[in-house]
Design an enzyme around this catalytic site. Structure first.
Site, PDB file in Angstrom:
ATOM      1  N   HIS A  54       0.775  -1.219   0.070  1.00 52.06           N
ATOM      2  CA  HIS A  54       0.000   0.075   0.011  1.00 52.06           C
ATOM      3  C   HIS A  54       0.900   1.179   0.028  1.00 52.06           C
ATOM      4  O   HIS A  54       2.024   1.016  -0.048  1.00 52.06           O
ATOM      5  CB  HIS A  54      -1.024  -0.063   1.207  1.00 52.06           C
ATOM      6  CG  HIS A  54      -0.336   0.141   2.393  1.00 52.06           C
ATOM      7  ND1 HIS A  54       0.503  -1.019   3.013  1.00 52.06           N
ATOM      8  CD2 HIS A  54      -0.276   0.899   3.562  1.00 52.06           C
ATOM      9  CE1 HIS A  54       0.820  -0.581   4.383  1.00 52.06           C
ATOM     10  NE2 HIS A  54       0.365   0.729   4.450  1.00 52.06           N
ATOM     11  N   HIS A  56       1.478   4.023   2.106  1.00 52.87           N
ATOM     12  CA  HIS A  56       1.892   4.755   3.119  1.00 52.87           C
ATOM     13  C   HIS A  56       3.342   4.758   3.029  1.00 52.87           C
ATOM     14  O   HIS A  56       4.184   4.032   2.609  1.00 52.87           O
ATOM     15  CB  HIS A  56       1.491   4.031   4.622  1.00 52.87           C
ATOM     16  CG  HIS A  56       0.133   4.350   4.840  1.00 52.87           C
ATOM     17  ND1 HIS A  56      -0.620   3.709   5.605  1.00 52.87           N
ATOM     18  CD2 HIS A  56      -1.007   5.242   4.375  1.00 52.87           C
ATOM     19  CE1 HIS A  56      -2.064   4.160   5.790  1.00 52.87           C
ATOM     20  NE2 HIS A  56      -1.939   5.049   5.120  1.00 52.87           N
ATOM     21  N   ASP A  58       5.672   4.678   5.303  1.00 51.63           N
ATOM     22  CA  ASP A  58       6.739   3.667   5.820  1.00 51.63           C
ATOM     23  C   ASP A  58       6.712   2.412   5.270  1.00 51.63           C
ATOM     24  O   ASP A  58       7.300   1.595   5.741  1.00 51.63           O
ATOM     25  CB  ASP A  58       6.422   3.797   7.362  1.00 51.63           C
ATOM     26  CG  ASP A  58       4.810   3.139   7.653  1.00 51.63           C
ATOM     27  OD1 ASP A  58       4.062   3.307   6.742  1.00 51.63           O
ATOM     28  OD2 ASP A  58       4.681   2.616   8.758  1.00 51.63           O
ATOM     29  N   HIS A  59       6.067   2.365   3.836  1.00 53.91           N
ATOM     30  CA  HIS A  59       5.925   1.070   3.082  1.00 53.91           C
ATOM     31  C   HIS A  59       6.662   1.359   1.859  1.00 53.91           C
ATOM     32  O   HIS A  59       7.226   0.498   1.212  1.00 53.91           O
ATOM     33  CB  HIS A  59       4.586   0.445   3.181  1.00 53.91           C
ATOM     34  CG  HIS A  59       4.139   0.159   4.252  1.00 53.91           C
ATOM     35  ND1 HIS A  59       4.219  -1.305   4.476  1.00 53.91           N
ATOM     36  CD2 HIS A  59       3.773   0.781   5.362  1.00 53.91           C
ATOM     37  CE1 HIS A  59       3.490  -1.336   5.882  1.00 53.91           C
ATOM     38  NE2 HIS A  59       3.413  -0.040   6.273  1.00 53.91           N
ATOM     39  N   HIS A 113      -7.470  -1.303   5.822  1.00 51.96           N
ATOM     40  CA  HIS A 113      -6.429  -0.284   6.284  1.00 51.96           C
ATOM     41  C   HIS A 113      -6.425   0.830   5.334  1.00 51.96           C
ATOM     42  O   HIS A 113      -6.362   2.217   5.629  1.00 51.96           O
ATOM     43  CB  HIS A 113      -5.113  -0.981   6.513  1.00 51.96           C
ATOM     44  CG  HIS A 113      -4.198  -0.149   6.904  1.00 51.96           C
ATOM     45  ND1 HIS A 113      -3.862   0.171   8.234  1.00 51.96           N
ATOM     46  CD2 HIS A 113      -2.874   0.243   6.389  1.00 51.96           C
ATOM     47  CE1 HIS A 113      -2.586   1.038   8.412  1.00 51.96           C
ATOM     48  NE2 HIS A 113      -2.193   1.052   7.209  1.00 51.96           N
ATOM     49  N   ASP A 137      -0.101  -4.002   6.369  1.00 49.05           N
ATOM     50  CA  ASP A 137      -0.713  -3.575   7.690  1.00 49.05           C
ATOM     51  C   ASP A 137      -2.023  -3.963   7.680  1.00 49.05           C
ATOM     52  O   ASP A 137      -2.977  -3.511   8.550  1.00 49.05           O
ATOM     53  CB  ASP A 137      -0.674  -2.166   7.606  1.00 49.05           C
ATOM     54  CG  ASP A 137       0.615  -1.563   8.010  1.00 49.05           C
ATOM     55  OD1 ASP A 137       1.701  -2.325   8.194  1.00 49.05           O
ATOM     56  OD2 ASP A 137       1.005  -0.365   7.957  1.00 49.05           O
ATOM     57  N   HIS A 175       5.024  -4.623  11.072  1.00 50.98           N
ATOM     58  CA  HIS A 175       5.449  -3.988  12.255  1.00 50.98           C
ATOM     59  C   HIS A 175       5.746  -4.925  13.259  1.00 50.98           C
ATOM     60  O   HIS A 175       5.041  -5.894  13.382  1.00 50.98           O
ATOM     61  CB  HIS A 175       4.449  -2.922  12.444  1.00 50.98           C
ATOM     62  CG  HIS A 175       4.369  -1.756  11.652  1.00 50.98           C
ATOM     63  ND1 HIS A 175       5.107  -0.626  11.554  1.00 50.98           N
ATOM     64  CD2 HIS A 175       3.530  -1.658  10.617  1.00 50.98           C
ATOM     65  CE1 HIS A 175       4.832   0.298  10.659  1.00 50.98           C
ATOM     66  NE2 HIS A 175       3.894  -0.577   9.903  1.00 50.98           N
TER      67      HIS A 175
END
Length: 257
Positions: A54, A56, A58-59, A113, A137, A175
């Site tokens: 996805h 975001h 942090d990905h 998410h 996530d 995570h």
């Protein structure tokens, strides 16, 4: 196919898929580039694919730098993430297939998410081996992702798809949230002896600095409240017999935990 877990940012995991026979590698959700580049140099491997779950940051935060270092790399992501993932070239939907080395992954559309989230599932070569699920996530060890762009109905449907995979599937979530997730789980499923045992094991592992990812899907089915919305104890804790309402209320309780 070898799966290598790398730590990134404060609590992210990046996964490098390595095929030493061909000296090639792929990466799932590169939060940042540096740990990936260091591992690729150590492996003497060429990066051929970036599999994003996805959009975001942090990905996908490492996408741009990895593309600069490996100009021929192919960047994959969900079709509905078009315009949101840096460098995306392949736009995937439910039922699509992606290949790495001699393995083929099934693409599973799992909104909730985010509205465009996908997961990658590599089935085992034979039934006695483990499959590999890269779920970003959507599903966590002991928990699930927050509903930023989706609804409880969507997330229940998405998690149902993942829950239907074989018990011996390894869950590579992005995570290290497991201990906090299980602490919450005990507040709503306190009599679950499997959960009690798992919490003790995870508490010990984390006190020793050990990772809790991957987990096994069979363990998640026994202990993760977000895969257990039909269970009487969880319906009692949420004061409803409706599966979607049970899930939604659990998610709301976890958001405040």
């Amino acid at each position: 196919m070898q799966v290598i877990r790398l730590e990134a940012l404060s609590d992210n995991y990046i996964f490098v898929l390595n095929e030493p026979k061909q000296n090639i590698a792929a990466v799932v959700d590169p939060a940042e580039a540096e740990p990936v580049l260091q591992k690729l140099q150590e492996l003497k491997a060429e990066l051929v694919a970036i599999f994003n779950t996805h959009h975001h940051q942090d990905h996908i935060g490492g996408n741009r730098q990895l593309m600069q270092q490996f100009p021929n790399v192919i960047v994959y992501g969900g079709a509905e993430d078009k315009g949101r993932i840096v460098g995306q070239q392949v736009f995937l939907q439910q039922g699509d297939r992606v290949e790495f080395a001699d393995r083929t992954a099934e693409v599973i559309f799992v909104p909730g998410h985010t509205r465009a989230h996908i997961a990658y599932y590599f089935p085992p070569d034979n039934p006695s081996e483990t499959g590999e699920l890269f779920c970003g996530d959507t599903l966590f060890a002991g928990g699930c992702g927050r509903l930023f762009e989706g609804t409880p109905t969507q997330m229940v449907h998405s998690l149902s798809k993942l829950r239907s995979l074989p018990d011996h599937t390894r869950v590579w979530c992005a995570h290290e949230y497991t201990l906090k997730n299980l602490q919450f789980a005990l507040t709503v499923d306190a009599e679950n002896t499997d959960l009690q045992r798992r919490y003790d094991e995870v508490k010990t592992s984390r006190s020793q600095g050990e990772a809790t990812v991957p987990s096994l899907l069979g363990v998640e089915k026994q202990t993760n409240p977000f895969l257990r919305w039909e269970q009487p104890a969880l319906q009692l804790a949420t004061n409803t017999h409706d599966s979607v309402q049970t899930f939604g209320r659990l998610r709301g309780m976890k958001d405040k935990f």
